[in-house]
Design a protein around this motif. Sequence first.
Motif, PDB file in Angstrom:
ATOM      1  N   LEU A  33      -4.953  -2.494   5.892  1.00 26.82           N
ATOM      2  CA  LEU A  33      -3.649  -2.020   6.341  1.00 26.82           C
ATOM      3  C   LEU A  33      -2.862  -3.129   7.019  1.00 26.82           C
ATOM      4  CD1 LEU A  33      -4.618   1.483   7.797  1.00 26.82           C
ATOM      5  CD2 LEU A  33      -3.745   0.917   5.542  1.00 26.82           C
ATOM      6  N   LEU A  37       0.694  -4.771   5.753  1.00 30.58           N
ATOM      7  CA  LEU A  37       1.884  -4.788   6.592  1.00 30.58           C
ATOM      8  C   LEU A  37       2.448  -6.194   6.756  1.00 30.58           C
ATOM      9  CD1 LEU A  37       0.821  -2.239   9.338  1.00 30.58           C
ATOM     10  CD2 LEU A  37       2.560  -1.920   7.581  1.00 30.58           C
ATOM     11  N   ARG A 115      -5.254   9.382   1.516  1.00 24.92           N
ATOM     12  CA  ARG A 115      -6.400   8.492   1.423  1.00 24.92           C
ATOM     13  C   ARG A 115      -7.172   8.771   0.138  1.00 24.92           C
ATOM     14  NH1 ARG A 115     -11.120   7.943   6.064  1.00 24.92           N
ATOM     15  NH2 ARG A 115     -12.655   6.862   4.786  1.00 24.92           N
ATOM     16  N   SER A 124      -5.943   3.789   2.178  1.00 28.63           N
ATOM     17  CA  SER A 124      -4.957   4.705   2.715  1.00 28.63           C
ATOM     18  C   SER A 124      -3.661   4.519   1.934  1.00 28.63           C
ATOM     19  CB  SER A 124      -4.726   4.394   4.196  1.00 28.63           C
ATOM     20  OG  SER A 124      -3.494   4.927   4.630  1.00 28.63           O
ATOM     21  N   SER A 125      -2.821   5.532   1.950  1.00 24.97           N
ATOM     22  CA  SER A 125      -1.519   5.432   1.277  1.00 24.97           C
ATOM     23  C   SER A 125      -0.663   4.336   1.891  1.00 24.97           C
ATOM     24  CB  SER A 125      -0.782   6.768   1.349  1.00 24.97           C
ATOM     25  OG  SER A 125      -0.588   7.168   2.696  1.00 24.97           O
ATOM     26  N   ALA A 126      -1.030   3.876   3.111  1.00 24.87           N
ATOM     27  CA  ALA A 126      -0.256   2.820   3.761  1.00 24.87           C
ATOM     28  C   ALA A 126      -0.270   1.508   2.983  1.00 24.87           C
ATOM     29  CB  ALA A 126      -0.781   2.584   5.178  1.00 24.87           C
ATOM     30  N   VAL A 127      -1.265   1.319   2.100  1.00 27.97           N
ATOM     31  CA  VAL A 127      -1.316   0.072   1.339  1.00 27.97           C
ATOM     32  C   VAL A 127      -0.357   0.087   0.168  1.00 27.97           C
ATOM     33  CG1 VAL A 127      -3.729  -0.278   1.957  1.00 27.97           C
ATOM     34  CG2 VAL A 127      -3.179   0.765  -0.240  1.00 27.97           C
ATOM     35  N   GLY A 128       0.254   1.239  -0.124  1.00 30.09           N
ATOM     36  CA  GLY A 128       1.173   1.326  -1.247  1.00 30.09           C
ATOM     37  C   GLY A 128       0.440   1.485  -2.566  1.00 30.09           C
ATOM     38  N   ASP A 141       0.317   7.306  -4.090  1.00 26.97           N
ATOM     39  CA  ASP A 141       0.715   8.425  -3.248  1.00 26.97           C
ATOM     40  C   ASP A 141       2.214   8.586  -3.447  1.00 26.97           C
ATOM     41  OD1 ASP A 141       1.597  10.095  -1.155  1.00 26.97           O
ATOM     42  OD2 ASP A 141      -0.052   9.485   0.147  1.00 26.97           O
ATOM     43  N   ASP A 143       4.436   9.859  -1.834  1.00 28.14           N
ATOM     44  CA  ASP A 143       5.267   9.616  -0.651  1.00 28.14           C
ATOM     45  C   ASP A 143       5.822   8.196  -0.644  1.00 28.14           C
ATOM     46  OD1 ASP A 143       4.893  12.172   0.268  1.00 28.14           O
ATOM     47  OD2 ASP A 143       3.357  11.663   1.734  1.00 28.14           O
ATOM     48  N   PHE A 144       5.172   7.285  -1.387  1.00 28.62           N
ATOM     49  CA  PHE A 144       5.676   5.914  -1.439  1.00 28.62           C
ATOM     50  C   PHE A 144       7.083   5.866  -2.017  1.00 28.62           C
ATOM     51  CE2 PHE A 144       6.398   1.918  -3.733  1.00 28.62           C
ATOM     52  CZ  PHE A 144       6.264   1.020  -2.692  1.00 28.62           C
ATOM     53  N   THR A 147       9.467   6.217   0.711  1.00 35.10           N
ATOM     54  CA  THR A 147       9.516   4.963   1.468  1.00 35.10           C
ATOM     55  C   THR A 147      10.344   3.924   0.730  1.00 35.10           C
ATOM     56  OG1 THR A 147       7.343   5.390   2.448  1.00 35.10           O
ATOM     57  CG2 THR A 147       8.115   3.101   2.441  1.00 35.10           C
TER      58      THR A 147
END
Length: 293
Positions: A33, A37, A115, A124-128, A141, A143-144, A147
């Motif tokens: 993550l 970022l 995830r 995690s979805s945070a990685v895109g 995901d 949701d990307f 974003t």
Amino acid sequence: MQWRGRRQSDNVDDRRGLKTAGTVGGGGLILALIYALLGGDPRVILDGMQTETEGGSGRQESSEPGSAQTAGSGSDEQREFVAVVLADTEDVWRETFSATGRQYKDPKLVLFNGRVNTACGGASSAVGPFYCPADQEVYLDLDFFATLSRDLGAKGDFARAYVIAHEVGHHVQNLLGISRYAAEQRQKLSEAAYNRLSVKVELQADCLAGVWAQRTHQKKNVLEAGDQEEAIAAAAAVGDDALQSRGQGEVVPDSFTHGSSEQRMKWFSRGFARGDMDECDTFQSDSEVAGRE
């Protein structure tokens, strides 16, 4: 982009509403993550976590009844869109590979929430969105997309299609042996040298996304006014310089792993203009990778 009412791929694996079983090394996930970022490629971290999903820890179990996304939910239109774009990539790359006497193997595209466990490790979805060479699957995901539009300013259907086509471009590279070559070089090169190689890999995937877009439009006449600009805007939004400036307030070119916004726009545009994957050879001189021909 005109996509409604067209063929949908059968290779979408919808795992939304499922929960991941087992634990994946928390330290590795946190590193992924942080790396993402900072504008890096989380797969560099995830590839090293592959063994953590072996022995059954990579399986998934159903959550409470009724929690999975079903027909009629708010996300179904996005799923249908993804399935249409994936079908278009199948059509283009099947034909392209067949023309050179090769067989294209369709990738799976996994939709997930929050995830997911993969053959490359947990994420995690945070990685895109990302592609895992070990299982030949694209992970997304949905949701990307919000974003991409809300936070990165890349709006429109074709901006989203570019994201999918870029990840499928990594699958094409995997089938051609390029991913294996890059992985082998990781142990041989300095960090700076490997970063430059990683940029070439990513820019080639951008170019392949452009090839897909041009050939899809040529065959199906699906693009509308402004679509190409949407894809170029998305390419610019995910340039290393743009992400680093947003995430850490400064730009460090030696740490680039995907390429600058200018590079990503130029290589997508090159693929789109020429429609020929042979024009996507980024593994030549650094000046050519920078877009100066």
